[in-house]
Design an enzyme around this catalytic site. Structure first.
Site, short mmCIF file in Angstrom:
data_model
loop_
_atom_site.label_atom_id
_atom_site.label_comp_id
_atom_site.label_asym_id
_atom_site.label_seq_id
_atom_site.Cartn_x
_atom_site.Cartn_y
_atom_site.Cartn_z
N LYS A 1 7.19 -7.60 9.68
CA LYS A 1 6.75 -6.93 8.46
C LYS A 1 7.85 -6.16 7.76
O LYS A 1 7.80 -5.92 6.55
CB LYS A 1 5.58 -5.98 8.79
CG LYS A 1 4.82 -5.51 7.58
CD LYS A 1 3.59 -4.72 7.97
CE LYS A 1 2.82 -4.27 6.74
NZ LYS A 1 1.66 -3.45 7.07
N LYS B 1 0.83 -1.22 0.00
CA LYS B 1 0.00 0.00 0.00
C LYS B 1 0.86 1.26 0.00
O LYS B 1 0.59 2.21 -0.74
CB LYS B 1 -0.92 -0.04 1.23
CG LYS B 1 -1.95 1.04 1.29
CD LYS B 1 -2.98 0.75 2.38
CE LYS B 1 -2.42 0.62 3.76
NZ LYS B 1 -1.93 -0.68 4.17
N THR C 1 4.01 1.40 -1.02
CA THR C 1 4.71 1.40 -2.30
C THR C 1 3.84 1.98 -3.40
O THR C 1 4.29 2.78 -4.22
CB THR C 1 5.16 -0.03 -2.66
OG1 THR C 1 5.94 -0.56 -1.58
CG2 THR C 1 5.99 -0.04 -3.93
N ALA D 1 -3.05 0.95 12.73
CA ALA D 1 -4.47 0.97 12.36
C ALA D 1 -5.27 -0.13 13.04
O ALA D 1 -6.49 -0.05 13.11
CB ALA D 1 -4.62 0.84 10.85
N PHE E 1 3.32 -8.34 -8.62
CA PHE E 1 4.53 -8.95 -8.09
C PHE E 1 5.17 -9.77 -9.21
O PHE E 1 4.48 -10.24 -10.12
CB PHE E 1 4.22 -9.83 -6.88
CG PHE E 1 3.99 -9.05 -5.61
CD1 PHE E 1 4.93 -9.07 -4.59
CD2 PHE E 1 2.84 -8.29 -5.44
CE1 PHE E 1 4.72 -8.35 -3.42
CE2 PHE E 1 2.63 -7.57 -4.28
CZ PHE E 1 3.57 -7.59 -3.27
N TRP F 1 6.77 -1.20 -8.31
CA TRP F 1 7.99 -1.69 -7.66
C TRP F 1 9.12 -1.77 -8.69
O TRP F 1 10.23 -1.32 -8.43
CB TRP F 1 7.76 -3.08 -7.04
CG TRP F 1 8.89 -3.54 -6.15
CD1 TRP F 1 8.99 -3.41 -4.81
CD2 TRP F 1 10.10 -4.19 -6.58
NE1 TRP F 1 10.18 -3.93 -4.36
CE2 TRP F 1 10.89 -4.42 -5.43
CE3 TRP F 1 10.60 -4.60 -7.82
CZ2 TRP F 1 12.13 -5.04 -5.48
CZ3 TRP F 1 11.85 -5.21 -7.87
CH2 TRP F 1 12.60 -5.44 -6.70
N ARG G 1 2.94 7.81 7.07
CA ARG G 1 3.30 7.65 8.48
C ARG G 1 4.78 7.32 8.62
O ARG G 1 5.42 6.83 7.69
CB ARG G 1 2.49 6.52 9.12
CG ARG G 1 1.02 6.81 9.28
CD ARG G 1 0.28 5.58 9.76
NE ARG G 1 0.32 4.52 8.75
CZ ARG G 1 0.05 3.24 9.00
NH1 ARG G 1 -0.27 2.87 10.23
NH2 ARG G 1 0.08 2.35 8.03
N PHE H 1 -3.27 -0.98 7.06
CA PHE H 1 -3.93 -2.27 6.89
C PHE H 1 -5.09 -2.20 5.89
O PHE H 1 -5.02 -1.44 4.93
CB PHE H 1 -4.37 -2.83 8.25
CG PHE H 1 -3.22 -3.18 9.15
CD1 PHE H 1 -2.22 -4.03 8.72
CD2 PHE H 1 -3.13 -2.65 10.43
CE1 PHE H 1 -1.14 -4.36 9.55
CE2 PHE H 1 -2.06 -2.98 11.27
CZ PHE H 1 -1.06 -3.83 10.81
#
Length: 555
Positions: free
Chosen positions: A103, A69, A71, A272, A380, A408, A92, A300
Protein backbone atom coordinates in the site's frame (compact mmCIF):
# COMPACT_ATOMS: atom_id res chain seq x y z
CA UNK A 1 6.12 14.79 -9.85
CA UNK A 2 5.90 12.05 -7.23
CA UNK A 3 4.61 12.59 -3.69
CA UNK A 4 8.12 12.53 -2.26
CA UNK A 5 9.38 15.01 -4.89
CA UNK A 6 6.61 17.44 -3.89
CA UNK A 7 7.24 16.91 -0.18
CA UNK A 8 11.00 17.40 -0.45
CA UNK A 9 10.49 20.64 -2.39
CA UNK A 10 8.50 22.29 0.42
CA UNK A 11 10.15 24.65 2.88
CA UNK A 12 8.65 23.60 6.20
CA UNK A 13 7.94 25.92 9.10
CA UNK A 14 9.86 25.31 12.33
CA UNK A 15 7.63 23.23 14.60
CA UNK A 16 7.61 25.93 17.28
CA UNK A 17 5.73 28.15 14.79
CA UNK A 18 3.11 25.43 14.27
CA UNK A 19 2.75 25.13 18.04
CA UNK A 20 2.46 28.90 18.36
CA UNK A 21 -0.40 28.86 15.82
CA UNK A 22 -2.19 26.45 18.17
CA UNK A 23 -1.45 28.63 21.19
CA UNK A 24 1.06 26.20 22.69
CA UNK A 25 3.94 27.66 24.70
CA UNK A 26 7.29 26.58 23.23
CA UNK A 27 8.40 25.60 26.74
CA UNK A 28 5.71 22.92 26.85
CA UNK A 29 6.71 21.35 23.54
CA UNK A 30 9.14 18.41 23.54
CA UNK A 31 11.11 18.94 20.34
CA UNK A 32 12.28 16.07 18.13
CA UNK A 33 14.51 18.13 15.85
CA UNK A 34 13.26 21.16 13.90
CA UNK A 35 9.99 19.79 12.51
CA UNK A 36 8.52 17.35 15.06
CA UNK A 37 7.40 17.67 18.66
CA UNK A 38 5.45 15.85 21.33
CA UNK A 39 2.75 17.62 23.32
CA UNK A 40 2.14 16.98 27.05
CA UNK A 41 -1.25 15.59 28.11
CA UNK A 42 -1.79 18.57 30.42
CA UNK A 43 -2.78 20.60 27.32
CA UNK A 44 -6.01 18.60 26.97
CA UNK A 45 -8.97 20.74 28.05
CA UNK A 46 -12.13 18.66 28.48
CA UNK A 47 -14.39 21.73 28.43
CA UNK A 48 -12.90 22.90 25.12
CA UNK A 49 -13.24 19.35 23.76
CA UNK A 50 -17.01 19.57 24.25
CA UNK A 51 -17.25 22.85 22.30
CA UNK A 52 -15.10 21.96 19.28
CA UNK A 53 -16.36 20.12 16.20
CA UNK A 54 -15.22 16.64 15.16
CA UNK A 55 -15.29 15.56 11.50
CA UNK A 56 -14.89 11.85 10.68
CA UNK A 57 -13.61 10.82 7.24
CA UNK A 58 -14.28 7.27 6.05
CA UNK A 59 -14.52 5.56 2.66
CA UNK A 60 -16.19 2.97 0.46
CA UNK A 61 -14.59 -0.48 0.13
CA UNK A 62 -11.12 0.25 -1.24
CA UNK A 63 -8.96 -1.06 -4.05
CA UNK A 64 -5.67 -2.65 -2.93
CA UNK A 65 -3.92 0.75 -3.11
CA UNK A 66 -6.55 2.68 -1.09
CA UNK A 67 -8.76 5.57 -2.12
CA UNK A 68 -7.03 8.60 -0.61
CA UNK A 69 -8.92 8.85 2.67
CA UNK A 70 -5.89 10.30 4.43
CA UNK A 71 -5.21 12.64 1.51
CA UNK A 72 -8.79 13.92 1.65
CA UNK A 73 -8.56 14.41 5.42
CA UNK A 74 -5.43 16.53 5.00
CA UNK A 75 -6.80 18.47 2.02
CA UNK A 76 -10.08 19.14 3.85
CA UNK A 77 -8.14 20.47 6.85
CA UNK A 78 -6.15 22.80 4.60
CA UNK A 79 -9.36 23.97 2.91
CA UNK A 80 -11.06 24.68 6.24
CA UNK A 81 -8.08 26.74 7.35
CA UNK A 82 -8.36 28.67 4.08
CA UNK A 83 -11.97 29.33 5.12
CA UNK A 84 -10.55 30.84 8.34
CA UNK A 85 -11.70 27.92 10.50
CA UNK A 86 -9.02 26.91 13.01
CA UNK A 87 -8.68 23.24 12.08
CA UNK A 88 -6.24 20.45 12.93
CA UNK A 89 -6.00 17.10 11.19
CA UNK A 90 -5.47 14.13 13.53
CA UNK A 91 -4.19 10.91 11.94
CA UNK A 92 -2.63 7.55 12.67
CA UNK A 93 1.07 6.81 12.36
CA UNK A 94 2.05 4.62 9.40
CA UNK A 95 3.20 1.04 9.93
CA UNK A 96 6.33 -0.15 8.15
CA UNK A 97 4.37 -3.21 6.99
CA UNK A 98 2.33 -1.31 4.36
CA UNK A 99 5.17 1.17 3.72
CA UNK A 100 7.45 -1.67 2.56
CA UNK A 101 4.60 -3.89 1.38
CA UNK A 102 1.85 -3.12 -1.12
CA UNK A 103 0.00 0.00 0.00
CA UNK A 104 2.87 2.40 0.61
CA UNK A 105 3.00 5.20 3.17
CA UNK A 106 0.16 6.91 4.99
CA UNK A 107 1.02 10.60 4.89
CA UNK A 108 -1.38 11.69 2.14
CA UNK A 109 -0.31 12.59 -1.36
CA UNK A 110 0.39 15.35 -3.86
CA UNK A 111 -0.38 18.78 -2.38
CA UNK A 112 -2.22 17.29 0.61
CA UNK A 113 0.49 15.64 2.68
CA UNK A 114 1.78 15.77 6.23
CA UNK A 115 5.46 16.57 6.67
CA UNK A 116 8.22 15.52 7.12
CA UNK A 117 6.81 12.56 5.18
CA UNK A 118 10.02 10.48 5.22
CA UNK A 119 10.29 10.66 9.01
CA UNK A 120 6.59 9.99 9.59
CA UNK A 121 6.61 6.95 7.27
CA UNK A 122 9.75 5.48 8.81
CA UNK A 123 10.84 5.70 12.48
CA UNK A 124 9.11 9.01 13.31
CA UNK A 125 9.38 9.66 17.09
CA UNK A 126 9.86 6.02 18.13
CA UNK A 127 6.27 5.31 19.25
CA UNK A 128 6.02 2.02 17.34
CA UNK A 129 9.35 0.90 18.77
CA UNK A 130 8.18 1.65 22.32
CA UNK A 131 4.93 -0.29 21.75
CA UNK A 132 6.91 -3.21 20.34
CA UNK A 133 9.24 -3.24 23.35
CA UNK A 134 6.39 -3.06 25.86
CA UNK A 135 4.62 -5.93 24.11
CA UNK A 136 7.74 -8.08 23.97
CA UNK A 137 8.63 -7.33 27.58
CA UNK A 138 5.37 -8.97 28.63
CA UNK A 139 6.16 -11.95 26.38
CA UNK A 140 9.58 -12.30 28.04
CA UNK A 141 8.05 -12.06 31.52
CA UNK A 142 5.55 -14.79 30.65
CA UNK A 143 8.23 -17.21 29.45
CA UNK A 144 10.44 -16.31 32.39
CA UNK A 145 7.64 -17.15 34.83
CA UNK A 146 6.95 -20.45 33.09
CA UNK A 147 10.66 -21.29 33.45
CA UNK A 148 10.91 -20.11 37.09
CA UNK A 149 11.24 -22.62 39.92
CA UNK A 150 10.70 -20.08 42.72
CA UNK A 151 8.11 -17.54 41.51
CA UNK A 152 6.06 -19.65 39.14
CA UNK A 153 2.37 -18.78 38.85
CA UNK A 154 1.72 -22.20 37.39
CA UNK A 155 0.95 -20.86 33.91
CA UNK A 156 -0.05 -23.60 31.49
CA UNK A 157 2.12 -22.89 28.40
CA UNK A 158 -0.54 -24.43 26.14
CA UNK A 159 -2.99 -21.67 27.05
CA UNK A 160 -0.73 -18.63 26.57
CA UNK A 161 -2.23 -16.39 23.89
CA UNK A 162 0.24 -13.49 24.06
CA UNK A 163 2.56 -13.22 21.05
CA UNK A 164 5.61 -11.16 20.26
CA UNK A 165 5.40 -8.38 17.66
CA UNK A 166 7.52 -6.57 15.10
CA UNK A 167 6.63 -3.77 12.70
CA UNK A 168 7.23 -5.63 9.46
CA UNK A 169 5.32 -7.94 7.15
CA UNK A 170 6.94 -11.35 7.71
CA UNK A 171 4.73 -14.38 7.13
CA UNK A 172 7.47 -16.81 8.22
CA UNK A 173 7.06 -15.62 11.82
CA UNK A 174 3.32 -16.27 12.09
CA UNK A 175 3.86 -19.63 13.78
CA UNK A 176 7.08 -20.49 15.60
CA UNK A 177 8.41 -22.59 18.49
CA UNK A 178 10.35 -20.96 21.32
CA UNK A 179 12.28 -22.38 24.25
CA UNK A 180 14.51 -24.76 22.29
CA UNK A 181 18.10 -25.34 23.36
CA UNK A 182 17.88 -27.28 26.58
CA UNK A 183 16.80 -26.72 30.17
CA UNK A 184 18.39 -23.27 30.50
CA UNK A 185 16.66 -21.85 27.43
CA UNK A 186 13.06 -22.05 28.54
CA UNK A 187 10.11 -24.38 28.11
CA UNK A 188 9.40 -25.25 24.46
CA UNK A 189 6.00 -24.07 23.27
CA UNK A 190 4.23 -22.91 20.13
CA UNK A 191 3.73 -19.19 19.66
CA UNK A 192 4.24 -16.59 16.92
CA UNK A 193 4.59 -12.96 15.92
CA UNK A 194 1.95 -10.36 15.08
CA UNK A 195 2.65 -7.06 13.32
CA UNK A 196 3.05 -4.19 15.82
CA UNK A 197 -0.07 -2.38 14.56
CA UNK A 198 -2.07 -5.48 15.58
CA UNK A 199 -0.65 -5.57 19.12
CA UNK A 200 -3.11 -5.13 21.96
CA UNK A 201 -0.62 -2.65 23.41
CA UNK A 202 -1.21 -0.47 20.33
CA UNK A 203 -4.98 -0.70 20.86
CA UNK A 204 -4.54 0.10 24.55
CA UNK A 205 -2.39 3.17 23.87
CA UNK A 206 -5.02 4.49 21.47
CA UNK A 207 -7.95 3.92 23.85
CA UNK A 208 -6.29 5.10 27.07
CA UNK A 209 -7.69 8.34 28.45
CA UNK A 210 -4.83 9.08 30.88
CA UNK A 211 -1.53 7.64 32.05
CA UNK A 212 -3.19 5.93 35.00
CA UNK A 213 -5.81 4.46 32.67
CA UNK A 214 -2.97 3.21 30.46
CA UNK A 215 -1.42 1.31 33.38
CA UNK A 216 -4.76 -0.16 34.41
CA UNK A 217 -5.44 -1.36 30.87
CA UNK A 218 -1.95 -2.86 30.55
CA UNK A 219 -2.53 -4.75 33.79
CA UNK A 220 -5.84 -6.09 32.45
CA UNK A 221 -4.22 -7.89 29.51
CA UNK A 222 -5.30 -11.55 29.52
CA UNK A 223 -2.32 -13.91 29.29
CA UNK A 224 -3.71 -17.43 29.69
CA UNK A 225 -4.68 -19.94 32.39
CA UNK A 226 -2.88 -21.80 35.14
CA UNK A 227 -2.82 -25.60 35.22
CA UNK A 228 -5.71 -25.36 37.70
CA UNK A 229 -7.80 -23.25 35.31
CA UNK A 230 -7.38 -19.82 36.91
CA UNK A 231 -6.98 -16.83 34.56
CA UNK A 232 -3.67 -14.97 34.49
CA UNK A 233 -3.43 -11.28 33.64
CA UNK A 234 -0.41 -9.03 33.08
CA UNK A 235 -0.94 -7.54 36.54
CA UNK A 236 -0.32 -10.99 38.07
CA UNK A 237 3.17 -10.79 36.56
CA UNK A 238 3.65 -7.22 37.87
CA UNK A 239 4.22 -6.21 34.26
CA UNK A 240 2.14 -3.07 33.90
CA UNK A 241 4.54 -0.67 35.62
CA UNK A 242 7.54 -1.49 33.44
CA UNK A 243 5.39 -1.63 30.30
CA UNK A 244 3.97 1.81 31.09
CA UNK A 245 7.49 3.14 31.73
CA UNK A 246 8.45 2.11 28.20
CA UNK A 247 5.42 4.05 26.92
CA UNK A 248 5.99 7.25 28.92
CA UNK A 249 6.78 9.27 25.78
CA UNK A 250 4.79 7.22 23.29
CA UNK A 251 1.54 8.19 25.03
CA UNK A 252 2.09 11.86 24.07
CA UNK A 253 0.63 12.96 20.68
CA UNK A 254 3.04 14.07 17.95
CA UNK A 255 2.77 17.52 16.34
CA UNK A 256 3.82 18.02 12.71
CA UNK A 257 2.42 20.09 9.81
CA UNK A 258 0.63 19.76 6.50
CA UNK A 259 2.15 20.83 3.22
CA UNK A 260 0.35 24.19 3.60
CA UNK A 261 1.76 24.73 7.08
CA UNK A 262 -1.40 23.90 9.04
CA UNK A 263 -1.11 21.81 12.24
CA UNK A 264 -1.33 18.02 12.22
CA UNK A 265 -1.36 15.57 15.12
CA UNK A 266 -0.25 12.01 14.37
CA UNK A 267 -0.48 9.34 17.04
CA UNK A 268 -0.98 5.58 17.24
CA UNK A 269 -1.61 3.21 14.38
CA UNK A 270 -3.95 0.22 14.89
CA UNK A 271 -5.15 -1.49 11.72
CA UNK A 272 -8.90 -1.30 11.07
CA UNK A 273 -9.22 -4.83 9.68
CA UNK A 274 -7.79 -6.21 12.94
CA UNK A 275 -8.18 -3.55 15.65
CA UNK A 276 -10.09 -0.25 15.99
CA UNK A 277 -8.33 1.48 13.09
CA UNK A 278 -8.13 5.03 14.36
CA UNK A 279 -5.72 7.38 16.12
CA UNK A 280 -5.65 7.77 19.90
CA UNK A 281 -8.38 9.27 22.04
CA UNK A 282 -5.72 11.51 23.55
CA UNK A 283 -4.62 12.89 20.17
CA UNK A 284 -8.21 13.56 19.11
CA UNK A 285 -8.89 15.35 22.40
CA UNK A 286 -5.62 17.27 22.06
CA UNK A 287 -6.72 18.51 18.64
CA UNK A 288 -10.17 19.46 19.94
CA UNK A 289 -8.53 21.30 22.84
CA UNK A 290 -6.26 23.37 20.63
CA UNK A 291 -8.51 24.10 17.64
CA UNK A 292 -12.16 24.66 16.80
CA UNK A 293 -12.43 21.81 14.29
CA UNK A 294 -10.69 18.45 14.06
CA UNK A 295 -10.64 16.29 10.93
CA UNK A 296 -9.80 12.64 11.57
CA UNK A 297 -9.97 9.43 9.56
CA UNK A 298 -10.87 5.83 10.34
CA UNK A 299 -9.11 3.03 8.47
CA UNK A 300 -10.38 1.20 5.39
CA UNK A 301 -14.11 1.27 4.56
CA UNK A 302 -17.01 2.53 6.65
CA UNK A 303 -17.84 -1.09 7.54
CA UNK A 304 -14.56 -1.39 9.43
CA UNK A 305 -12.93 1.83 10.66
CA UNK A 306 -15.99 4.07 10.98
CA UNK A 307 -18.16 1.46 12.72
CA UNK A 308 -15.39 0.82 15.26
CA UNK A 309 -14.70 4.55 15.61
CA UNK A 310 -18.30 5.11 16.69
CA UNK A 311 -19.01 1.89 18.59
CA UNK A 312 -15.68 1.65 20.44
CA UNK A 313 -13.54 4.81 20.39
CA UNK A 314 -16.37 7.32 20.77
CA UNK A 315 -17.95 5.34 23.61
CA UNK A 316 -14.69 5.08 25.58
CA UNK A 317 -13.66 8.67 24.84
CA UNK A 318 -17.00 10.41 25.22
CA UNK A 319 -16.76 11.69 21.65
CA UNK A 320 -19.29 12.15 18.84
CA UNK A 321 -18.60 13.26 15.24
CA UNK A 322 -20.44 16.38 14.13
CA UNK A 323 -19.99 15.55 10.45
CA UNK A 324 -19.19 12.32 8.59
CA UNK A 325 -17.56 12.33 5.14
CA UNK A 326 -17.42 9.26 2.90
CA UNK A 327 -14.62 9.17 0.31
CA UNK A 328 -15.53 7.53 -3.00
CA UNK A 329 -13.47 7.17 -6.17
CA UNK A 330 -14.21 6.35 -9.78
CA UNK A 331 -11.56 3.64 -9.82
CA UNK A 332 -12.88 1.86 -6.70
CA UNK A 333 -16.42 1.78 -8.06
CA UNK A 334 -15.17 0.41 -11.39
CA UNK A 335 -13.22 -2.21 -9.42
CA UNK A 336 -16.38 -3.21 -7.57
CA UNK A 337 -18.16 -3.27 -10.90
CA UNK A 338 -15.84 -6.02 -12.14
CA UNK A 339 -13.04 -4.04 -13.79
CA UNK A 340 -9.51 -5.47 -13.53
CA UNK A 341 -7.07 -3.45 -11.39
CA UNK A 342 -4.69 -2.89 -14.32
CA UNK A 343 -7.55 -1.40 -16.39
CA UNK A 344 -9.00 0.98 -13.77
CA UNK A 345 -7.55 4.04 -15.52
CA UNK A 346 -9.63 3.31 -18.64
CA UNK A 347 -12.97 5.11 -18.96
CA UNK A 348 -15.81 2.64 -18.32
CA UNK A 349 -19.19 3.99 -17.26
CA UNK A 350 -20.71 0.50 -17.47
CA UNK A 351 -18.34 -0.86 -14.81
CA UNK A 352 -18.82 2.30 -12.78
CA UNK A 353 -22.62 1.88 -12.75
CA UNK A 354 -22.20 -1.80 -11.83
CA UNK A 355 -20.10 -0.78 -8.83
CA UNK A 356 -22.49 1.88 -7.49
CA UNK A 357 -24.28 -0.59 -5.14
CA UNK A 358 -21.13 -0.61 -2.99
CA UNK A 359 -21.42 3.15 -2.56
CA UNK A 360 -25.14 2.81 -1.88
CA UNK A 361 -24.55 0.30 0.92
CA UNK A 362 -21.95 2.49 2.61
CA UNK A 363 -24.30 5.48 2.41
CA UNK A 364 -27.05 3.31 3.89
CA UNK A 365 -24.66 2.45 6.74
CA UNK A 366 -23.90 6.13 7.31
CA UNK A 367 -27.60 6.86 7.76
CA UNK A 368 -27.63 4.44 10.71
CA UNK A 369 -25.43 6.95 12.55
CA UNK A 370 -26.15 10.40 11.11
CA UNK A 371 -28.87 12.29 9.25
CA UNK A 372 -26.70 14.35 6.92
CA UNK A 373 -23.73 12.40 5.53
CA UNK A 374 -21.45 13.89 2.86
CA UNK A 375 -19.75 12.11 -0.05
CA UNK A 376 -16.40 13.41 -1.29
CA UNK A 377 -15.50 12.08 -4.74
CA UNK A 378 -11.71 12.03 -4.73
CA UNK A 379 -10.60 12.93 -8.23
CA UNK A 380 -7.76 11.10 -9.97
CA UNK A 381 -6.09 12.43 -13.16
CA UNK A 382 -7.57 9.61 -15.27
CA UNK A 383 -11.19 10.28 -14.20
CA UNK A 384 -13.51 11.70 -16.84
CA UNK A 385 -16.17 14.34 -16.26
CA UNK A 386 -18.88 11.84 -17.23
CA UNK A 387 -17.67 9.31 -14.66
CA UNK A 388 -17.49 11.92 -11.90
CA UNK A 389 -20.95 13.26 -12.73
CA UNK A 390 -22.41 9.74 -12.57
CA UNK A 391 -21.34 9.45 -8.92
CA UNK A 392 -22.65 12.91 -8.02
CA UNK A 393 -26.04 12.12 -9.61
CA UNK A 394 -26.21 8.76 -7.80
CA UNK A 395 -25.65 10.55 -4.48
CA UNK A 396 -28.34 13.13 -5.25
CA UNK A 397 -30.86 10.34 -5.91
CA UNK A 398 -30.03 8.95 -2.47
CA UNK A 399 -30.55 12.35 -0.85
CA UNK A 400 -26.89 12.82 0.02
CA UNK A 401 -24.76 15.94 -0.43
CA UNK A 402 -21.75 15.24 -2.64
CA UNK A 403 -18.92 17.12 -4.26
CA UNK A 404 -15.78 16.38 -6.26
CA UNK A 405 -12.48 17.14 -4.53
CA UNK A 406 -9.17 17.63 -6.34
CA UNK A 407 -6.96 17.99 -3.30
CA UNK A 408 -4.07 15.84 -4.62
CA UNK A 409 -3.44 18.32 -7.42
CA UNK A 410 -4.65 21.53 -5.77
CA UNK A 411 -4.24 21.07 -2.02
CA UNK A 412 -6.74 23.02 0.07
CA UNK A 413 -7.99 24.93 -2.99
CA UNK A 414 -9.32 21.66 -4.37
CA UNK A 415 -11.44 21.00 -1.30
CA UNK A 416 -13.14 24.34 -0.63
CA UNK A 417 -16.60 23.13 -1.69
CA UNK A 418 -16.23 20.12 0.63
CA UNK A 419 -15.12 22.43 3.45
CA UNK A 420 -18.25 24.54 2.97
CA UNK A 421 -20.48 21.45 3.16
CA UNK A 422 -18.71 20.23 6.30
CA UNK A 423 -18.93 23.60 8.05
CA UNK A 424 -22.62 23.82 7.15
CA UNK A 425 -23.26 20.30 8.47
CA UNK A 426 -21.39 20.96 11.71
CA UNK A 427 -23.47 24.10 12.27
CA UNK A 428 -26.71 22.18 11.65
CA UNK A 429 -25.86 19.15 13.75
CA UNK A 430 -26.94 19.12 17.39
CA UNK A 431 -27.50 15.40 18.07
CA UNK A 432 -25.05 12.87 19.46
CA UNK A 433 -24.18 9.97 17.20
CA UNK A 434 -25.58 6.83 18.82
CA UNK A 435 -23.80 3.44 18.79
CA UNK A 436 -25.17 0.54 16.78
CA UNK A 437 -25.51 -1.82 19.74
CA UNK A 438 -25.58 -1.93 23.52
CA UNK A 439 -22.45 -3.37 25.11
CA UNK A 440 -24.60 -5.33 27.60
CA UNK A 441 -26.12 -7.44 24.80
CA UNK A 442 -24.95 -11.07 24.43
CA UNK A 443 -21.80 -11.41 22.33
CA UNK A 444 -23.61 -13.31 19.56
CA UNK A 445 -26.27 -10.59 19.31
CA UNK A 446 -23.64 -7.88 19.00
CA UNK A 447 -21.81 -9.78 16.26
CA UNK A 448 -25.05 -10.49 14.39
CA UNK A 449 -26.10 -6.84 14.62
CA UNK A 450 -22.89 -5.58 12.99
CA UNK A 451 -22.77 -8.42 10.44
CA UNK A 452 -26.38 -8.01 9.32
CA UNK A 453 -26.80 -4.24 9.60
CA UNK A 454 -23.39 -3.04 8.37
CA UNK A 455 -22.08 -5.90 6.21
CA UNK A 456 -25.45 -7.13 4.91
CA UNK A 457 -25.03 -10.78 5.99
CA UNK A 458 -28.06 -13.04 6.29
CA UNK A 459 -26.53 -15.08 9.13
CA UNK A 460 -23.45 -15.68 11.26
CA UNK A 461 -21.86 -19.11 11.61
CA UNK A 462 -19.45 -20.19 14.36
CA UNK A 463 -16.75 -22.83 14.13
CA UNK A 464 -16.21 -25.26 16.98
CA UNK A 465 -13.24 -23.15 18.11
CA UNK A 466 -15.33 -19.97 18.12
CA UNK A 467 -17.96 -21.68 20.27
CA UNK A 468 -15.23 -22.69 22.74
CA UNK A 469 -14.03 -19.11 22.78
CA UNK A 470 -17.54 -17.89 23.61
CA UNK A 471 -17.53 -20.21 26.62
CA UNK A 472 -14.14 -18.83 27.70
CA UNK A 473 -15.42 -15.25 27.42
CA UNK A 474 -18.40 -16.22 29.56
CA UNK A 475 -16.10 -17.83 32.16
CA UNK A 476 -13.94 -14.71 32.35
CA UNK A 477 -16.96 -12.40 32.67
CA UNK A 478 -16.06 -10.35 29.60
CA UNK A 479 -19.45 -10.54 27.86
CA UNK A 480 -20.12 -6.82 28.31
CA UNK A 481 -17.19 -5.67 26.20
CA UNK A 482 -17.75 -4.19 22.73
CA UNK A 483 -16.80 -6.23 19.68
CA UNK A 484 -14.01 -5.38 17.24
CA UNK A 485 -14.56 -7.69 14.28
CA UNK A 486 -11.46 -8.66 12.29
CA UNK A 487 -12.55 -8.82 8.65
CA UNK A 488 -11.14 -8.29 5.19
CA UNK A 489 -11.21 -4.71 3.98
CA UNK A 490 -11.62 -5.81 0.36
CA UNK A 491 -15.30 -6.72 0.64
CA UNK A 492 -18.36 -5.88 2.71
CA UNK A 493 -18.45 -9.62 3.42
CA UNK A 494 -15.75 -11.79 5.03
CA UNK A 495 -14.78 -13.11 1.58
CA UNK A 496 -12.38 -10.75 -0.26
CA UNK A 497 -13.57 -12.07 -3.63
CA UNK A 498 -17.16 -10.87 -3.12
CA UNK A 499 -16.97 -7.35 -4.51
CA UNK A 500 -19.66 -4.72 -4.99
CA UNK A 501 -22.60 -5.22 -2.63
CA UNK A 502 -22.71 -8.94 -1.79
CA UNK A 503 -26.03 -10.45 -0.76
CA UNK A 504 -27.24 -13.70 0.82
CA UNK A 505 -23.84 -14.43 2.36
CA UNK A 506 -22.97 -15.91 5.75
CA UNK A 507 -20.20 -14.49 7.93
CA UNK A 508 -18.12 -17.22 9.56
CA UNK A 509 -16.47 -16.52 12.90
CA UNK A 510 -13.57 -18.96 13.15
CA UNK A 511 -12.25 -17.82 16.54
CA UNK A 512 -12.69 -15.02 19.08
CA UNK A 513 -9.64 -13.41 20.67
CA UNK A 514 -9.66 -11.52 23.94
CA UNK A 515 -8.29 -7.98 24.26
CA UNK A 516 -9.37 -7.34 27.83
CA UNK A 517 -6.74 -4.63 28.31
CA UNK A 518 -7.92 -2.67 25.30
CA UNK A 519 -11.48 -3.36 26.41
CA UNK A 520 -12.94 -5.31 23.49
CA UNK A 521 -13.17 -8.82 22.09
CA UNK A 522 -12.07 -9.70 18.57
CA UNK A 523 -14.16 -12.10 16.47
CA UNK A 524 -11.87 -13.35 13.69
CA UNK A 525 -13.64 -13.88 10.38
CA UNK A 526 -12.52 -15.30 7.07
CA UNK A 527 -8.79 -15.71 6.54
CA UNK A 528 -7.75 -12.47 8.25
CA UNK A 529 -4.29 -12.63 9.89
CA UNK A 530 -2.47 -10.51 12.45
CA UNK A 531 0.85 -10.88 10.61
CA UNK A 532 0.62 -9.96 6.92
CA UNK A 533 3.06 -11.14 4.27
CA UNK A 534 4.91 -9.16 1.62
CA UNK A 535 3.57 -9.11 -1.96
CA UNK A 536 5.48 -10.63 -4.90
CA UNK A 537 6.97 -7.19 -5.65
CA UNK A 538 7.19 -5.30 -2.35
CA UNK A 539 7.38 -1.52 -2.24
CA UNK A 540 10.69 -1.91 -0.39
CA UNK A 541 12.35 -2.76 -3.71
CA UNK A 542 11.69 0.78 -4.97
CA UNK A 543 12.98 2.63 -1.89
CA UNK A 544 16.53 3.96 -1.84
CA UNK A 545 18.70 6.65 -0.26
CA UNK A 546 21.33 8.81 -1.94
CA UNK A 547 24.81 9.67 -0.66
CA UNK A 548 23.50 13.03 0.55
CA UNK A 549 20.72 11.39 2.56
CA UNK A 550 17.71 12.00 0.28
CA UNK A 551 15.23 9.12 0.32
CA UNK A 552 13.45 8.12 -2.88
CA UNK A 553 10.70 5.65 -3.70
CA UNK A 554 8.37 6.41 -0.79
CA UNK A 555 4.76 7.08 -1.81
Amino acid sequence: MTDIDIAQGIEMKPINEIGRDLGVDIEKMELYGKYKAKLPLELIDEEKVKKSKLILVSAISPTPAGEGKTTVSIGLTQAMNQRKKKTTVVLREPSLGPVFGIKGGATGGGWSQVLPMEDINLHFTGDFSAIEKANNLLAALIDNNIQSKTKSLGIDPRTVEWKRVMDMNDRSLRNIVVGLGGTTSGIPRETGFDITAASEVMAILCLATSFSDLKTRLGNIFVGFTFTGDPIYARDLNAEGAMAALLKDAIKPNLVQTIEGTPALIHGGPFANIAQGTNSILATKMGLSLSDYVVTEAGFGFDLGAEKFIDIKCQYGGLSPDSIVLVATVRALKYHGGKEVKLLTDEDTRALKAGLPNLEKHIENMFHFCKNPIVAVNKFPTDTDEELELIIEACKKLGVKATVVDIWAQGGNGGLDLADLVIETCDENSEKVLPLYDWSWPVEKKIKTVASTIYGAIAVDYTAQAKKDLQKIEKLGLNNLPICIAKTQKSLSDNPKLLGRPKDFVVTVRSIEISSGAGFIVPITGSIMRMPGLPATPAAERINISDDGNISGLF
